[in-house]
Design a protein around this motif. Structure first.
Motif, mmCIF file in Angstrom:
data_model
loop_
_atom_site.group_PDB
_atom_site.id
_atom_site.type_symbol
_atom_site.label_atom_id
_atom_site.label_comp_id
_atom_site.label_asym_id
_atom_site.label_seq_id
_atom_site.Cartn_x
_atom_site.Cartn_y
_atom_site.Cartn_z
ATOM 1 N N ASN A 18 -40.184 -1.575 60.057
ATOM 2 C CA ASN A 18 -40.818 -1.928 61.327
ATOM 3 C C ASN A 18 -40.362 -3.233 61.969
ATOM 4 N N ASN A 27 -39.258 -4.220 65.520
ATOM 5 C CA ASN A 27 -38.039 -3.557 65.974
ATOM 6 C C ASN A 27 -38.375 -2.628 67.142
ATOM 7 N N HIS A 28 -37.370 -2.010 67.709
ATOM 8 C CA HIS A 28 -37.534 -1.181 68.904
ATOM 9 C C HIS A 28 -38.632 -0.129 68.742
ATOM 10 N N ASP A 29 -38.525 0.705 67.725
ATOM 11 C CA ASP A 29 -39.471 1.810 67.568
ATOM 12 C C ASP A 29 -40.899 1.325 67.343
ATOM 13 N N TYR A 30 -41.048 0.337 66.507
ATOM 14 C CA TYR A 30 -42.385 -0.185 66.223
ATOM 15 C C TYR A 30 -42.988 -0.831 67.470
ATOM 16 N N VAL A 32 -42.244 -0.119 70.673
ATOM 17 C CA VAL A 32 -42.572 0.944 71.632
ATOM 18 C C VAL A 32 -43.869 1.633 71.233
ATOM 19 N N ASN A 33 -44.009 1.983 69.959
ATOM 20 C CA ASN A 33 -45.235 2.644 69.496
ATOM 21 C C ASN A 33 -46.456 1.751 69.672
ATOM 22 N N ASN A 97 -32.910 -4.399 70.723
ATOM 23 C CA ASN A 97 -31.553 -4.143 70.233
ATOM 24 C C ASN A 97 -30.901 -5.499 70.027
ATOM 25 N N GLU A 150 -41.294 3.566 76.429
ATOM 26 C CA GLU A 150 -39.871 3.921 76.377
ATOM 27 C C GLU A 150 -39.294 4.120 77.772
#
Length: 187
Positions: A18, A27-30, A32-33, A97, A150
């Motif tokens: 994360n 990080n990006h995914d964590y 965004v979520n 990123n 996103e």
């Protein structure tokens, strides 16, 4: 009951999955979520801001400085943005990123004032790295409870990718109409 070793391994795995290993930001995914989870809580969230600050000349900095020194610079950028985010309870910060840092503010704030605060903070980093000529662009977008993280990140990135600046530090306020038009262009 899990053993202490298993608990430590699970915690390390959670961190690895994360968080960015250089800056220790989400990080990006964590990120965004987490932003989407906040946006979807319509009883608490109505409007906020998303800022994306891009270090435009990261590749040349990395070439000049090397891996270790570049990572130290990235950590200083993260620390500077965290200092700002801490002034606004509920804010979240992530590294999307290599070049992009994002801060999500869960309340309506003056976008121009906040954008300038971030721009000036990043400009002050340049004094310690004047030989590198740090070059940032910071974009500020309003976020409502009908947005998706996103999509707004992608729209902001797309919108700012065409900006060619003569200056080292640029602030760009993205209007709601700009984002809406980008959404329509994708459909």
């Amino acid at each position: 009951f899990p053993s202490h070793d298993n608990t430590a391994r699970l915690e390390q795995l959670r961190l690895d999955i994360n968080f960015d290993h250089v800056t220790l930001l989400m990080n990006h995914d964590y990120f965004v979520n987490s932003v989407d989870a906040n946006i979807s809580r319509s009883e608490y969230f109505h409007e906020g801001l998303l800022t994306i600050s891009r270090l435009r000349n990261l590749a040349s900095i990395d070439q000049k400085q090397g891996y270790k020194e570049t990572n130290q610079l990235l950590k200083r950028i993260a620390d500077a943005l965290q200092t700002i985010a801490k002034q606004y309870p509920g804010s979240q910060i992530g590294r999307l990123n290599g070049t992009d840092f994002a801060v999500f503010f869960t309340h309506a704030i003056d976008s121009y004032q906040l954008g300038n605060q971030i721009k000036k903070t990043l400009e002050t980093l340049n004094s310690g790295y004047s030989e590198l000529h740090l070059s940032f662009i910071t974009a500020v977008s309003r976020v409502t409870n009908t947005d998706h993280a996103e999509k707004i990140i992608a729209a902001t990135s797309r919108h700012t990718s065409g900006i060619k600046a003569e200056q080292n530090h640029v602030l760009h306020l993205i209007q709601t109409d700009d984002i809406a038009q980008l959404y329509r262009d994708w459909e």
